[in-house]
Design an enzyme around this catalytic site. Sequence first.
Site, PDB file in Angstrom:
ATOM      1  CD  GLU A 120      -5.741   5.684   0.551  1.00 36.35           C
ATOM      2  OE1 GLU A 120      -5.718   4.546   1.068  1.00 36.35           O
ATOM      3  OE2 GLU A 120      -4.944   6.588   0.876  1.00 36.35           O
TER       4      GLU A 120
ATOM      5  CG  HIS B 253      -1.761   1.194   1.399  1.00 38.86           C
ATOM      6  ND1 HIS B 253      -3.099   1.220   1.060  1.00 38.86           N
ATOM      7  CD2 HIS B 253      -1.493   2.443   1.880  1.00 38.86           C
ATOM      8  CE1 HIS B 253      -3.601   2.407   1.306  1.00 38.86           C
ATOM      9  NE2 HIS B 253      -2.640   3.173   1.817  1.00 38.86           N
ATOM     10  CD  GLU B 254       1.749   3.640   3.652  1.00 38.48           C
ATOM     11  OE1 GLU B 254       2.039   4.725   3.092  1.00 38.48           O
ATOM     12  OE2 GLU B 254       0.680   3.471   4.273  1.00 38.48           O
TER      13      GLU B 254
END
Length: 508
Positions: free
Chosen positions: A302, A272-273
Amino acid sequence: MATEATADDATDAPEAYEALLDRARRWNAIGSAAGVLGWDQQVMMPEGGTPARSKQLSALSSVKHDMLTAEETADLLEALADTDLNDERAAVVREIRRKHERAAAVPVELVEEISEASSEALPAWEEAKATDDFDHFAPHLERHVELKREYAEAIDPDSDPYAVLFADYEPCLSIDRAEAILTELRETLVPMIDAIRDSDADLAVDTFEGTFPVDEQEALSRDALELVGYDFSRGRLDVSSHPFTSGNQFDCRVTTRFDESDPLGAIGSTIHEFGHAQYNLGLPKDHWGTPLGESRDLSVHESQSRLWENHVGRSKPFWELFLPTVKDRFPQVADATVQDAYEAANQVYEDNLIRVEADELTYHLHIIVRFEIERDLVRGDLAVEDVPEVWNDKYEEYLGIRPETDAEGCLQDIHWSHGNFGYFPTYSLGSVMAAQLYAAAEEAIDDLEGAIAEGDFDPLHEWLAENVHRHGSRYETNELVEEATGKPYTADAFVEYVERKYGELYAL
């Protein structure tokens, strides 16, 4: 196709434009320096450094704010108001003007009062959560609501106050569009999750049960980052209590966290990061410090993290590729099949009350509960004292579970202690956008799933760089999505994606 401004173009730019650009580069350099100090505070700073670090960050924030709101900035924007600029320069002026007007509209005294309220609310929230005592935090939440209403009124007294706050995080989408998308998610996901819980499907949810040492998990996270193409020459991996990404196109760092009983959590948060970092690292280097070298707002950011976390990291092709590496690190899963790993990574939890531990589907209902409550608080349709009961009622209605304590209910998130009303929706809006972008990438790239299974992520990197990253903030959100996908931004692709994926997994 967009045409980037060149160095030759800049020589005939209006003098006011060049002066404005110089000011923007300087205040953004100050903000970037503050970002490094903030990263250090959360990752490496000695515990005793807080008093000095607070003053350092406050000083940098004040200098940046003063430059942004200064008369010189206003004069330069005024001088450019009727100037004929090309598309790139017009976008730069548009973005700077938006930030200047919002910052200049709010009295300094109110900014300071909000900052003071946050400083006082944070320890009160921490104590309230630790002791399960909402009443201890309630006065601070009440104060934040009142102050943020004043803040919204200062910026635009004729608009819905929640819409004004939402625009701090997503200035390019209307609150009506956001609310319509979130409503569609709720109407799609509530019955789908009910059907999943009634399903007889027997997923391999215990594949990753046991103890997984942190040092090996960290090594596995590095394996995952190297696999998907993280540039360690411009970044690093560290540990923090809450995973985050910090940096720019030259230096963008990621953090993750580890739980010895949950290796999937670390893998997911790391990937995700990575998505956030890859977006920052893909921004145009020549435009660093200007809107053309800055990411679009939180929904787009996002979308990049959720695309990599869900559409890549939770996909079967990814587990075909990555499972052998996992087995090398953790022999206890030696007998797991690709299907086992895929099912474990995509299970839908029946009784999880905690947002940050939620699965891909129920996550959005956690967001929607928060969105509906904070919207009603700010609009004056909900009293602070009623928040716990309304929170619990919504969890029961949407997720079929009811918190037994406020600590695992309305006190679980830190956001409201900072007065961050309007932030939560961007998580789900980004996930919806991720599905639309990934669907377009699949159409454009020949056998994208096959490339992922073989460890070839270049086609996806190149598509995202060409269609999202290189534009910086040139386009507003809707325009960026339509430029990239050929379609307006909607929830259609997300609904189709989850219905297909989870329909197959749970035999719906």
